[in-house]
Design an enzyme around this catalytic site. Structure first.
Site, PDB file in Angstrom:
ATOM      1  NE  ARG A   2      12.271 -49.021 106.298  1.00  0.00           N
ATOM      2  CZ  ARG A   2      12.327 -49.096 107.528  1.00  0.00           C
ATOM      3  NH1 ARG A   2      13.298 -50.013 108.058  1.00  0.00           N
ATOM      4  NH2 ARG A   2      11.818 -48.280 108.464  1.00  0.00           N
ATOM      5  CG  ASP A  57       6.015 -52.008  98.889  1.00  0.00           C
ATOM      6  OD1 ASP A  57       4.590 -51.447  98.567  1.00  0.00           O
ATOM      7  OD2 ASP A  57       6.165 -52.627  99.597  1.00  0.00           O
ATOM      8  CD  GLU A 101       7.041 -46.217 104.144  1.00  0.00           C
ATOM      9  OE1 GLU A 101       7.004 -46.988 104.863  1.00  0.00           O
ATOM     10  OE2 GLU A 101       7.600 -46.207 103.130  1.00  0.00           O
TER      11      GLU A 101
END
Length: 325
Positions: free
Chosen positions: A231, A255, A260
């Site tokens: 996360r 990632d 985000e």
């Protein structure tokens, strides 16, 4: 019996319809996140499934209203439940469930793929080739079997071990079933000092938020890489940008990043990015950013749908599930 699923993507529909047909249950979907302003849509349904990265919001009365409407549960078809006020939900009598392991291999494979791109300098070769520079000087790669991979949480150990890497791990919960492929260290600091690759696979909670900050980054080797497949808030992005610019670590693959929700799974072509940290990261050599797609495989998507709906059905039938909080 009727179940409503929020935030459904097109690629989930086949699995949803297959499950509904197999169980002869009506499953309806929408593409909206579950928030106080969209909560009325669930009226008349027996089950509720959500998937989102932004908090539900509202207060305890929202959960009370769900219970008053006859709902017995609130299911997330992802591992993360930080978007849900679990105490408020439980106080209202709702059973909260998640899908803790829809496909551990999907995220583990992503971490290995990102690691391989970093240690082979493929991002930097791509940058050179895009400028018609076909030289290789200064970009000598490292073989993964020569590296120590440090894993904080997660199940990527077997894949890295299979490629010949030495694997060490730090986890508050040790897993005996992995001790044939890794060695546990006593502290996070021990892992950071020893690892050539630091691979993060942790849930977001009070203990993991800010897990990798400026102090942690300074403990890492200057030729080490950081992989985040968990996360975004696990890493303090300001500190990461500063560390990369100062050459304190060699590169990273992310990632997931802080904030985000305003970027990922959206098209911002031709725009000036408002997230200055992400904009800076995109300009730093040997930084890989992917839009939280470690989970995004055929098997994982099917499992997220099937497991979440199985849990809803179990609870509505008065049965228990291992995924309840």
């Amino acid at each position: 019996m009727k179940i409503l699923m929020y935030s459904v993507r097109d690629d989930e529909q086949d699995a949803i319809q297959a499950w509904a047909a197999a169980h002869q249950i009506q499953v309806d979907t929408n593409d909206l996140e579950f928030h106080p302003e969209t909560a009325d849509l669930v009226k008349g349904y027996d089950g509720l499934v959500i998937q989102q990265r932004s908090p539900i919001g509202g207060d305890a009365s929202l959960y009370q209203s769900l219970a008053a409407a006859g709902l017995k549960q609130l299911t997330s078809r992802t591992a993360g439940v930080d978007t849900i006020d679990i105490p408020a939900a439980k106080a209202a009598g709702l059973v909260v469930t998640n899908v803790p392991a829809y496909s551990p291999n999907s995220v583990a494979e992503m971490s290995v793929a990102q690691t391989m791109r970093l240690i082979r300098n493929l991002e930097m070769f791509d940058q050179r080739i895009s400028q018609q520079n076909f030289q290789w000087a200064g970009l000598q790669a490292r073989e993964i079997r020569s590296l120590t991979v440090g894993i904080i949480g997660g199940t990527a150990a077997r894949l890295f071990h299979g490629l010949g890497a030495k694997v060490i791990a730090y986890d508050v919960v040790r897993h005996p079933e992995l001790e044939d492929v890794l060695t546990y260290v006593d502290t996070k600091e021990d892992l950071l000092r020893q690892a050539d690759v630091v691979d993060l696979h942790v849930d977001l909670n009070e203990t993991s938020a800010g897990l990798i900050d400026a102090a942690a980054l300074k403990l890492m080797k200057t030729d080490a890489y950081l992989i985040n497949a968990s996360r975004g808030p696990v890493i303090v992005t300001d500190d990461l940008v500063a560390a990369l610019k100062a050459g304190e670590i060699a590169g990273c693959a992310l990632d997931t990043v802080e904030g985000e929700n305003a970027l990922f799974n959206q098209n911002h072509q031709g725009e000036v990015l408002q997230d200055t940290n992400v904009a800076q990261l995109m300009q730093i050599p040997n930084v890989i950013i992917t839009p939280h797609v470690g989970f995004y495989t055929n098997l994982a998507v099917k499992n997220m749908v099937d497991i979440s709906l199985d849990d809803v059905l179990a609870i509505l039938n008065g049965e228990t599930t291992a995924h309840a909080f």
